[in-house]
Scaffold this motif. Structure first.
Motif, short mmCIF file in Angstrom:
data_model
loop_
_atom_site.label_atom_id
_atom_site.label_comp_id
_atom_site.label_asym_id
_atom_site.label_seq_id
_atom_site.Cartn_x
_atom_site.Cartn_y
_atom_site.Cartn_z
N ARG A 14 -3.45 -58.23 -7.84
CA ARG A 14 -2.09 -57.67 -7.81
C ARG A 14 -1.53 -57.35 -9.19
O ARG A 14 -0.49 -56.70 -9.29
N VAL A 15 -2.15 -57.89 -10.25
CA VAL A 15 -1.67 -57.66 -11.62
C VAL A 15 -2.84 -57.19 -12.47
O VAL A 15 -4.00 -57.38 -12.11
N SER A 16 -2.55 -56.56 -13.59
CA SER A 16 -3.60 -55.99 -14.43
C SER A 16 -3.92 -56.81 -15.68
O SER A 16 -5.01 -56.67 -16.23
N TYR A 17 -2.97 -57.60 -16.13
CA TYR A 17 -3.15 -58.34 -17.38
C TYR A 17 -2.96 -59.83 -17.17
O TYR A 17 -2.23 -60.26 -16.28
N VAL A 30 -4.68 -68.38 -27.35
CA VAL A 30 -4.49 -67.61 -26.12
C VAL A 30 -4.36 -66.15 -26.52
O VAL A 30 -3.65 -65.83 -27.48
N ALA A 31 -5.07 -65.27 -25.82
CA ALA A 31 -5.03 -63.84 -26.14
C ALA A 31 -4.86 -63.03 -24.87
O ALA A 31 -5.38 -63.40 -23.81
N PRO A 32 -4.15 -61.91 -24.95
CA PRO A 32 -4.00 -61.06 -23.77
C PRO A 32 -5.30 -60.33 -23.45
O PRO A 32 -6.09 -60.05 -24.34
N ALA A 33 -5.50 -60.06 -22.18
CA ALA A 33 -6.68 -59.31 -21.73
C ALA A 33 -6.34 -58.59 -20.44
O ALA A 33 -5.49 -59.04 -19.66
N ARG A 34 -6.99 -57.49 -20.23
CA ARG A 34 -6.89 -56.78 -18.96
C ARG A 34 -8.04 -57.26 -18.10
O ARG A 34 -9.09 -57.64 -18.62
N HIS A 35 -7.90 -57.25 -16.78
CA HIS A 35 -8.95 -57.78 -15.91
C HIS A 35 -9.13 -56.94 -14.66
O HIS A 35 -8.23 -56.21 -14.24
N GLY A 64 -5.89 -66.91 -17.12
CA GLY A 64 -4.76 -67.06 -16.21
C GLY A 64 -3.95 -65.79 -16.12
O GLY A 64 -3.87 -65.01 -17.06
N ALA A 65 -3.36 -65.59 -14.97
CA ALA A 65 -2.45 -64.46 -14.74
C ALA A 65 -1.39 -64.93 -13.75
O ALA A 65 -1.57 -65.93 -13.05
N ASP A 66 -0.27 -64.19 -13.72
CA ASP A 66 0.83 -64.59 -12.84
C ASP A 66 1.73 -63.41 -12.55
O ASP A 66 1.54 -62.32 -13.09
N ASN A 67 2.71 -63.65 -11.70
CA ASN A 67 3.74 -62.65 -11.42
C ASN A 67 5.11 -63.21 -11.79
O ASN A 67 6.12 -62.84 -11.20
#
Length: 146
Positions: A14-17, A30-35, A64-67
Motif C-alpha cells: 500500500r506504500v512505496s517508501y 536508518v535510511a530511506p528506501a523505495r520497495h 519498516g514502513a507504515d501509514n
C-alpha cells in the motif's frame, strides 16, 4: 507463509517508501528506501552514492514502513528483519518500482537494488479512537492494539 507475514506483505504493497536500518561503523543508522514485494521477498531501491547498501549487503537489516501520516482511521506499521543482498532486478521488477528520483542530496540518483529475505515479520496496528482525541497541548496519543 504465516497469516502475519501475508498481512504484512499486503500492507507493504500500500506504500512505496520505508526505512532500512542496520549498523555502519559500529553505529546504528536508518535510511530511506523505495520497495516492492516480489515472491514474498522485499526488494529495495536505494541511492548508491550514499554507500548505505555496502553496510546492508550480507548483513542483517530491518526494513519498516507504515501509514502513520496518512490520516487513515486505522494506522499500521510493518517490519521485516532478515539478511540483505545486492541484486540485479529483472526488467519487470525495475518497472514495478516506477520512476526513480532524479537527484538525492544534490547528486544524480544512482540506483542500487537489494533483496531482503525476511526471517521475522511484525505487524502493529494503532487505533487512535481508543484514546482521547488529543491532550490539552493538542498532541494525539496512540494505543497499541495488535
Amino acid at each position: 507463509m504465516s497469516t502475519e507475514e501475508i498481512r504484512a506483505i499486503e500492507l507493504l504493497t500500500r506504500v512505496s517508501y520505508g526505512r532500512v536500518a542496520t549498523i555502519m561503523r559500529a553505529m546504528p543508522f536508518v535510511a530511506p528506501a523505495r520497495h516492492i514485494v516480489d515472491d514474498g521477498r522485499v526488494l529495495l531501491l536505494m541511492h548508491r552514492g550514499l554507500g548505505y547498501h555496502r553496510a546492508c549487503a550480507g548483513g542483517v537489516v530491518a526494513y519498516g514502513a507504515d501509514n502513520l501520516n496518512s490520516g487513515a482511521a486505522t494506522l499500521w506499521s510493518v517490519q521485516f528483519t532478515g539478511t540483505a543482498e545486492v541484486v540485479e532486478p529483472t526488467e519487470a521488477q525495475r518497472a514495478a518500482f516506477g520512476p526513480a528520483p532524479e537527484m538525492v542530496d544534490g547528486e544524480p540518483f544512482d540506483p542500487v537494488y537489494m533483496r531482503v529475505e525476511p526471517q521475522f515479520v511484525t505487524v502493529h496496528t494503532l487505533d487512535p479512537t481508543t484514546e482521547p482525541p488529543s491532550t490539552p497541548s493538542g498532541e494525539r496519543h496512540f494505543h497499541h492494539v495488535a
